[in-house]
Every structure is written in structure tokens, then in C-alpha cells.
Scaffold this motif. Structure first.
Motif, short mmCIF file in Angstrom:
data_model
loop_
_atom_site.label_atom_id
_atom_site.label_comp_id
_atom_site.label_asym_id
_atom_site.label_seq_id
_atom_site.Cartn_x
_atom_site.Cartn_y
_atom_site.Cartn_z
N PRO A 188 -0.76 1.42 9.35
CA PRO A 188 -1.93 2.20 8.91
C PRO A 188 -2.35 3.21 9.98
O PRO A 188 -2.19 2.98 11.18
CB PRO A 188 -3.01 1.13 8.72
N ASP B 26 0.85 -1.19 0.00
CA ASP B 26 0.00 0.00 0.00
C ASP B 26 0.88 1.25 0.00
O ASP B 26 1.48 1.59 1.02
CB ASP B 26 -0.90 -0.01 1.24
N THR C 51 5.15 2.72 7.28
CA THR C 51 4.51 2.92 8.57
C THR C 51 3.26 2.06 8.71
O THR C 51 2.68 1.61 7.72
CB THR C 51 4.10 4.40 8.72
N GLU D 248 -0.63 8.29 8.61
CA GLU D 248 -0.27 9.06 7.43
C GLU D 248 -0.28 10.57 7.68
O GLU D 248 0.67 11.28 7.36
CB GLU D 248 -1.20 8.71 6.26
N SER E 79 0.29 4.28 0.26
CA SER E 79 -0.10 5.36 1.16
C SER E 79 0.65 5.32 2.49
O SER E 79 0.70 6.30 3.22
CB SER E 79 -1.61 5.31 1.43
N ARG E 80 1.25 4.18 2.80
CA ARG E 80 1.99 4.04 4.05
C ARG E 80 3.50 4.23 3.88
O ARG E 80 4.26 4.03 4.82
CB ARG E 80 1.71 2.66 4.67
#
Length: 391
Positions: free
Chosen positions: A257, A86, A255, A260, A88-89
Motif C-alpha cells: 500500500p 485489493d 505492490t 500507487e 488498487s495495488r
């Protein structure tokens, strides 16, 4: 003039830089004290950076980095850990050191304690102290192959302990955690409500053993331990060693979840964002041909074998290096209880720079770290000048 606060004044000197800078000022010295890859950077990586400059792609980027690089790092992390890729992490950082600072800035307050390996990379201790935290060393000793013991960690945990720092493959030791130990370390962190910061900067370089990422056993990982209710592992990756991009300062912090927004704010308050051309070079490195990595791995393995042959011939004890590109050797027969002073004298007398073991903590007294990443002829020549133990 106003004085600096004590937690800044008391940040220790980095003894690796100390001996290396002395070596750079010593004509014709053999520098085995610093981990600087010796190969030229792959051409397609350089061209990606130059293309970004040619099109004037020099503006701000998002705090967390450009999307193609975050996606490329996420894909690499998934291949390492089995954790869902993912993007986004993923936070693109100015090298692993800035990633360490970003993680600790987010996780600890003044007075909080961080468990740090001893021997361990010196900026672990330096960064914790600079942020007003308290570094607490956990011992890595020869009798246990310089591997952490859960019982040692358990004795050190207090109500102020917030973070467990892990590093495999290890700088300076060249040791690698196996699957069982990694699983138990993650279980220990969950049982004691600790974050884990996992330094995996040398993940590309292991010898006949696999690299095992702690995220594999965290919540959301493919083999999560039963105690893992929510994710608590932050993983540090870098392109510095894997692709020889030490000066471009490109790494990633992966990182759990839900962090962010918090991390984006901390990133804005530290470096805002990483250089755009460097990020495009990172995309090319991760997604392009991997010949550099394969060549480097073969070179480091061959250098390890050549170095251990010299040490065996000279009767010098060392830890079998299973990863990274360092060899940890016992020179206690020569150092007189002060390996830092001995390395300076050895440089002056023999023209060879080695990193003193005390650069990595008090448990390193009497030991030295030998960098295996340079020219083999210089490595063999430098080690041939080491003093042998008395019969």
C-alpha cells in the motif's frame, strides 16, 4: 560515435538466448534450453483478444491496466497469499520482465545493491546492472539443496543493500521454498530494512508441495511476522507460463500500500500501458475455464518423471524438481570446467540444446537446465544422448 555508458556495455549476454538461437539455426535440433509451453492457447482466451480487436478496443488503457484484469489478478493473488485482494495495488505489466524493471526502477538508485540468487534467472542481474545498481550474488549450493541460508545473506548485507530478490518456484532449479524458510526470509528482510521482490511466475506448477508466497508473512498478511511493521514485499506474477501466453506479454506487479502514484508515474515513463487486446485475453485466462493449467501441470509432472528416469538410468545426478518445469542436472563429469562451451559443442555434435548453468550465475558451472515443457518423446531422446559419468 558516442560510447554507451559502462553499466550498459557491461550487461552480460543471456546465455539461454545464445544457445537457443543457435539451436533454432540448427536443422532438426531438439531444443530443451528454453521454457516455451508446447500446448495451444485455450480458445476462449484467443477469442477474447480477437473480440477486442473486432470492436477496435485498441486505445490507451490506464497505466495500471484495465479494471477487470486488475481485479482478476488481485483475486488470484489473494488465493495464493491470503492477502486482501485489493485491485488498487495491482499493476498490469508487459510480462514479468517489465514488472521486474518497474519494481527495480522504483526501488534502487545508482550504486545500490540487490541480493540475487546464484543460480538465479539471468535478467535479475541484467536488470539491476542496466539500472546502475550492483547485483550481489547469494550462493545456492548442492549441499543445502540449493536453498538460501540466512547466514549467507547476513554476511552480504551492507549499508547500500536495498532489495532481496526471491524466486520460488525457482527458474532454473525447480526448487520450492517451504513455509518456515519463507517466513525466515521475510523476517530477515524486515530486520535489515530491505525490500523483497518475489518472483512467483511459476506459482501454478508445484508437485506435491504447496506454493508459499512471502506476502503471507509481510505486514497485512494473514501470518505477518512480528518484525513486519509496514509492508515491503512486491510480488511478480505472469500469465506467460501459467496459460502459455508468452508472446502476449501479460503479467502483474502486486505492490505494498502507498506506492500507487509512484508506480503509475514510473509506468508512464517506461511503457505507458499494456496492449488492450492482450489484457482482455488475460481476463479470459484468469476468469474462464482452467483446463489448460490442469493439463499443463499433469504434462510437466509426467515429463519430469520421464526425464528423471532417463537420468537415473544414465547415472547423472540432478536436483529433485518440486516446482516450475525445469530439471537441474549435474554434467560436471563431461563439461571440463566450461559448461557454456560444452553446451555449444553438445548442440553441434548431438543436436540437443541445453541451457548452461553459468547462464544463471557462477554457481551453475558444471550444471545444465533442462526444460520439461515440450514433447515427451523429444525430451527422452535428447536426454538419452547425454554422456554418462565414468564408472
Amino acid at each position: 560515435m558516442p560510447s554507451a555508458p559502462a553499466h550498459v556495455v557491461n550487461v552480460p549476454v543471456n546465455q539461454i538466448r545464445e544457445i537457443t538461437q543457435a539451436a533454432w539455426a540448427t536443422p532438426d535440433s531438439i531444443v530443451l534450453s528454453i521454457g516455451e509451453p508446447a500446448f495451444p492457447v485455450a480458445r476462449h482466451v484467443l477469442e477474447a483478444a480477437m473480440a477486442a480487436l473486432d470492436r477496435d478496443d485498441t486505445n490507451y488503457t490506464p497505466n495500471a491496466g484495465i479494471a477487470p484484469l486488475r481485479a482478476a489478478f488481485a483475486q488470484r493473488f489473494a488465493s495464493l497469499s491470503g492477502v486482501d485482494d485489493d485491485p488498487s495495488r495491482v499493476f498490469v505489466v508487459a510480462g514479468a520482465q517489465q514488472g521486474l524493471h518497474l519494481a527495480l526502477s522504483t526501488l534502487i538508485a545508482a550504486g545500490d545493491e540487490v541480493l540475487i540468487p546464484d543460480p538465479g534467472y539471468p535478467t535479475f542481474t541484467m536488470t539491476v546492472g542496466l539500472l546502475g545498481g550492483v547485483p550481489v550474488s547469494y550462493p545456492l549450493v548442492p549441499q543445502h539443496g540449493f536453498q538460501p541460508l540466512i547466514e549467507d545473506l547476513r554476511r552480504l548485507v551492507t549499508g547500500r543493500t536495498k532489495v532481496l530478490m526471491l524466486n520460488s518456484p525457482s527458474n532454473p532449479l525447480g526448487s520450492v521454498f517451504d513455509t518456515d524458510l519463507t517466513r525466515e526470509l521475510v523476517r530477515f528482510a524486515h530486520e535489515n530494512d530491505l525490500w523483497i521482490i518475489s518472483d512467483e511466475c511459476y506459482e501454478a506448477f508445484t508437485y506435491d508441495v504447496p506454493h508459499v508466497s512471502p506476502a503471507r508473512f509481510d505486514a497485512g498478511g494473514p501470518e505477518a511476522v512480528p518484525e513486519a511493521v509496514e509492508a515491503r514485499v512486491l510480488t511478480s506474477l505472469t500469465l506467460s507460463k501459467t496459460y502459455g501466453l508468452t508472446g502476449l506479454r501479460i503479467g502483474a506487479l502486486v505492490t505494498p500500500p502507498g506506492m500507487e502514484t509512484l508506480l503509475s508515474n514510473v509506468m508512464e515513463a517506461t511503457v505507458s500501458c499494456v496492449s488492450g487486446p492482450s489484457q482482455y485475453a488475460g481476463v479470459a485466462a484468469l476468469t474462464g475455464p482452467q483446463d489448460y493449467v490442469r493439463t499443463a501441470l499433469d504434462h510437466y509432472r509426467a515429463n519430469r518423471d520421464a526425464a528423471t528416469a532417463v537420468l537415473d538410468e544414465r547415472g547423472i545426478r540432478y536436483l529433485d524438481a518440486r516446482g516450475a518445469f525445469y530439471l537441474w542436472a549435474d554434467l560436471s563429469h563431461a563439461t571440463g570446467g566450461d559448461v557454456r562451451a560444452w553446451t555449444r559443442a553438445f548442440l553441434a555434435e548431438q543436436g540437443v540444446a541445453l541451457a548452461p548453468g553459468t547462464a544463471f550465475g557462477s554457481m551453475g558451472e558444471g550444471w545444465v537446465r533442462i526444460a520439461l515443457c515440450g514433447r515427451r518423446d523429444e525430451l527422452v531422446e535428447g536426454l538419452s544422448r547425454l554422456p554418462t559419468p565414468r564408472a
